[in-house]
Scaffold this active site. Structure first.
Site, PDB file in Angstrom:
ATOM      1  N   ASP A   1     112.686  10.999  23.890  1.00 18.28           N
ATOM      2  CA  ASP A   1     112.805  12.320  22.434  1.00 18.28           C
ATOM      3  C   ASP A   1     111.860  13.094  22.693  1.00 18.28           C
ATOM      4  O   ASP A   1     111.562  13.641  23.538  1.00 18.28           O
ATOM      5  CB  ASP A   1     112.922  11.252  21.418  1.00 18.28           C
ATOM      6  CG  ASP A   1     114.656  12.221  20.649  1.00 18.28           C
ATOM      7  OD1 ASP A   1     114.168  12.491  19.639  1.00 18.28           O
ATOM      8  OD2 ASP A   1     115.422  11.038  20.140  1.00 18.28           O
TER       9      ASP A   1
ATOM     10  N   HIS B   1     113.330  14.616  15.493  1.00 22.34           N
ATOM     11  CA  HIS B   1     114.653  14.070  16.092  1.00 22.34           C
ATOM     12  C   HIS B   1     113.907  12.546  16.845  1.00 22.34           C
ATOM     13  O   HIS B   1     114.450  11.141  16.331  1.00 22.34           O
ATOM     14  CB  HIS B   1     115.434  14.722  17.046  1.00 22.34           C
ATOM     15  CG  HIS B   1     116.512  13.482  17.475  1.00 22.34           C
ATOM     16  ND1 HIS B   1     116.472  13.155  18.556  1.00 22.34           N
ATOM     17  CD2 HIS B   1     117.630  14.101  17.113  1.00 22.34           C
ATOM     18  CE1 HIS B   1     117.295  12.808  18.757  1.00 22.34           C
ATOM     19  NE2 HIS B   1     118.634  13.163  18.043  1.00 22.34           N
TER      20      HIS B   1
ATOM     21  N   SER C   1     122.962   9.918  17.873  1.00 24.40           N
ATOM     22  CA  SER C   1     121.820  10.046  17.625  1.00 24.40           C
ATOM     23  C   SER C   1     120.753   9.081  16.938  1.00 24.40           C
ATOM     24  O   SER C   1     119.860   8.080  17.776  1.00 24.40           O
ATOM     25  CB  SER C   1     120.634  11.753  18.026  1.00 24.40           C
ATOM     26  OG  SER C   1     121.649  12.453  18.948  1.00 24.40           O
TER      27      SER C   1
END
Length: 713
Positions: free
Chosen positions: A148, A213, A504
């Site tokens: 990620d 994220h 996600s």
């Protein structure tokens, strides 16, 4: 829900290795930005030296098994090469790569792509409360890898209080990096991959997460227990991952403004496999549907061969057909569904009508009612009316906006800040887009669709009313202090936790579930774990999604049932090769996955309509083709107690006949395998029609459900 950053560079891979993506191919990827110089000639001394160097690497690399980090040199050498070799010199490497493609040692050249990145209440919602049964010792030996944007190590979700040393199988590293406080016994590994070397001024060459994220996905999958977590008092509760006692290893492959490169993804897969992880979670999409040209497909295949399960996001390009990504059958592909908690804003017009808007604001307006003006009507002048419709900077007249809410069409983020900056109260934004991230605003704001928007626009043009009541009311997990919660210019809101949504965020939930299941069954194969998750999922309704399982997959994940599924559909890597041969892939292309040439004609073919022992079935029916028949052959393994009997229950949609033989499976001992045949006969149906049925194997203790989808393309 369970479902089955663009082209710029080239990737070479060595056929002699069981792995197709070692140092040599990654070095060649470095050359991508250089354009081949037509004037270069083979006798150029630089070219000859380069060719000899690469030949030496090719011929002298140790034939190491997949999972080794060192192959044709160390990855750090790749970085030093990038820093010391000019772009002109890169062109020689690129030409060499093309020349070597004709050699036996080189398997293929595939395009490098840049891909896009695709919760306190969520674990309770899907049935994994903090009080759920656990095997803590086994759970603490599970290592979950996240590919990620990196991680923020100093957050509470990654503290290691009470943790012992990393599992003995761990072979990874965590070096010192800029702005990175380091690892501990919870976050046991952190590395970054930027092999192309293309600078990203918005990011840092470090595993540190400047986007948020990766921190969010990591804490969702395996974050430790953090009580009293909230976003400025909103969504207050206990933040945690599915397996709080598990270890985390983070591989940064995505960058703030440079997306996620295939070569970095492949290198991270290789490193994670070598390091000894158990689960790989990758919330990245946009791949190649060709399994042997897709970096996530290739990387996850090699992970599968080493007993590592890969969980990937399905993407957020729906609700249109054929938009799911990461569809290789050895991957657990995850879609997003809703939750029984939402963060909405209530808009009440002066005429008493109420509407609901999306998004979240941490501000509480001081008044209950404010005047409302359409952005177009508040334009600075006649020439700025179009820009004022979107509330762009310098397009609005401050005197017409002061003390009011402004209605804007959404074009980009930050319009609420523009309005507030010139004296306005906040904004109501119109957009029909479905957002991956639960939007958080810098000032009072909410989002409505165009149908509600038209009502509000009509209201603003009414002479009877000019007041509006605006009451400010996703998945919750850790965030990064290096980025404001909106990420927009001028935002001064920072929080250790925030809200996000989309596939996600769904992906690390299923990654956590996979880790949870593996903590109970450490010797189960990736296929067995995937089967347990799919066959125990809670079915969803086609009344809402006419695309049926093509929209919502096998259903809503059920973690506690997945631990004890009764039966599993198991497979090894050879079964996937049989499937790929059945799908028309030839031996030379399959060598990218297998590591050596495959002769499909000499292999024992896979059985049945799809040549795959998968826990779901699908049959394509041509329009006006009479009756289509599909014969599916499956084999299940009893992972529950014995003796036991499973009886079949069939649900057939209208126009479809489904039969199973035998109708009962009798197991005398645990781990016994039984085979059966499912015959699906479907009449011709209209184009784009989708119907679904199911096969359920039912015993006194278990319900093992396999969706069956029949569709007309």
């Amino acid at each position: 829900m369970l479902m089955s950053y663009k082209p710029k560079m080239s990737l070479c891979s060595c056929r002699n290795f069981p792995t197709p993506f070692l140092w040599f191919p990654l070095l060649l990827v470095l050359l991508s930005n250089a354009s081949a110089d037509a004037s270069l000639k083979p006798k150029n001394p630089w070219y000859t030296a380069t060719q000899r160097a690469l030949m030496h690497l090719l011929l002298n690399c140790p034939r190491m098994k997949l999972g080794t980090y060192l192959a044709c040199g160390h990855f750090s050498l790749v970085h030093s090469c990038y820093l010391s070799i000019s772009e002109y010199f890169y062109s020689f490497f690129l030409l060499s790569c093309l020349l070597y493609l004709a050699m036996d040692e080189v398997v293929s050249v595939i395009p490098n792509q840049y891909r896009k990145l695709h919760t306190t209440r969520s674990w309770d919602f899907i049935g994994l409360p903090l009080t759920a049964k656990r095997k803590l010792k086994s759970e603490s030996d599970i290592i979950v890898a996240l590919l990620d944007t990196g991680v923020t190590p100093q957050l509470q979700s990654f503290m290691d209080d009470g943790f012992g040393p990393p599992p003995a199988k761990w072979k990874g590293t965590c070096d010192k990096y800029a702005n990175f406080s380091g690892c501990n016994n919870k976050l046991i590994g952190a590395r970054y991959f930027k092999i192309g070397g293309r600078p990203d001024p918005s990011d840092i060459l470090s595993p540190i997460d400047v986007v948020g994220h990766g921190t969010h996905t990591a804490s969702t999958a395996a974050g430790t227990v953090v009580p009293d977590a909230s976003l400025f008092g909103i969504a207050k509760g206990t933040a945690r991952g599915a397996v709080p006692s598990a270890r985390l290893a983070v591989y940064k492959v995505c960058w703030a403004s440079d997306d996620c490169a295939d070569m970095d993804i492949l290198a991270a897969f290789e490193a994670a496999i070598h390091d000894g992880v158990d689960v790989i979670s990758i919330s990245i999409g946009g791949g190649n549907p060709n399994y042997v040209q897709d970096s996530i497909g290739i990387g996850s295949f090699h992970a599968m061969r080493k007993g590592i399960i890969t969980v990937a996001s399905a993407g957020n390009d729906g609700p249109f057909m054929a938009t799911v990504t990461n569809t290789a059958p050895w991957i657990v592909t995850v879609a997003a569904s809703g939750i029984d908690r939402d963060f909405r804003s209530t808009i009440q017009l002066g005429n008493g009508k109420n509407f609901s808007g999306g998004g979240l604001t941490t501000f509480n307006p001081k008044q209950k009612q404010y005047p409302l003006v359409n952005g177009t009507d508040a334009a600075r002048n006649s020439g700025s009316k179009e820009s004022a419709r979107f509330c762009y900077e310098d397009s609005l007249d401050p005197t017409k906006v002061k003390g009011k809410l402004v209605y804007c069409s959404l074009s980009g983020w930050g319009s609420e800040s523009v309005v507030k900056g010139i004296g306005g109260i906040g904004t109501i934004m119109e957009s029909d887009q479905v957002f991956e991230i639960a939007q958080i605003f810098m000032a009072p704001a909410t989002i409505v669709n165009s149908s509600i928007g038209q009502i509000i626009i009509n209201y603003t043009h009414s002479t009877r009313y000019d007041k509006i009541l605006f009451i400010a009311l996703s998945v919750f997990a850790s965030y990064t202090p290096m980025r404001s919660i909106t990420g927009e210019k001028g935002d001064t809101q920072f929080s250790e936790f925030t809200l996000m949504s989309g596939t996600s965020m769904a992906c690390p939930h299923v990654s956590g579930v996979a880790a949870y299941v593996k903590s109970f069954h450490p010797n189960w194969s990736p296929a067995a774990i995937r089967s347990a998750i799919i066959t125990t999922a809670k079915p969803m309704s086609q009344r809402i999604n006419k695309e049926a399982e093509f929209a919502y997959g096998a259903g809503q994940v059920n973690p506690t049932r997945a631990v004890n599924p009764g039966l599993v559909y198991d497979m090894d890597d050879f079964a996937y090769v049989q499937f790929l041969c059945h799908e028309g892939y030839n031996g030379s292309t399959l060598s990218v996955l297998v590591g050596s040439p495959v002769n499909c004609t000499s292999l024992l073919p896979g059985l049945g309509h799809d040549a795959l022992n998968y826990p779901t079935m699908q049959l394509s029916v041509e329009n006006n083709s009479g009756t289509t028949v599909g014969v599916f052959r499956r084999r299940v393994t009893n992972v529950g107690p014995a003796p036991t009997i499973f009886n079949a229950t069939i649900k057939s949609p209208k126009g479809v006949e489904i039969t199973v033989k035998p109708e009962s499976l009798i197991f005398s001992h645990t781990l016994q395998k039984k085979s059966f045949k499912v015959v699906v006969k479907a009449k011709s149906m209209a184009s784009m029609k989708i119907v679904s049925g199911s096969l359920i194997w039912r015993s006194t203790r278990y319900i093992v459900r396999s969706p069956i989808v029949i569709y007309s393309p």
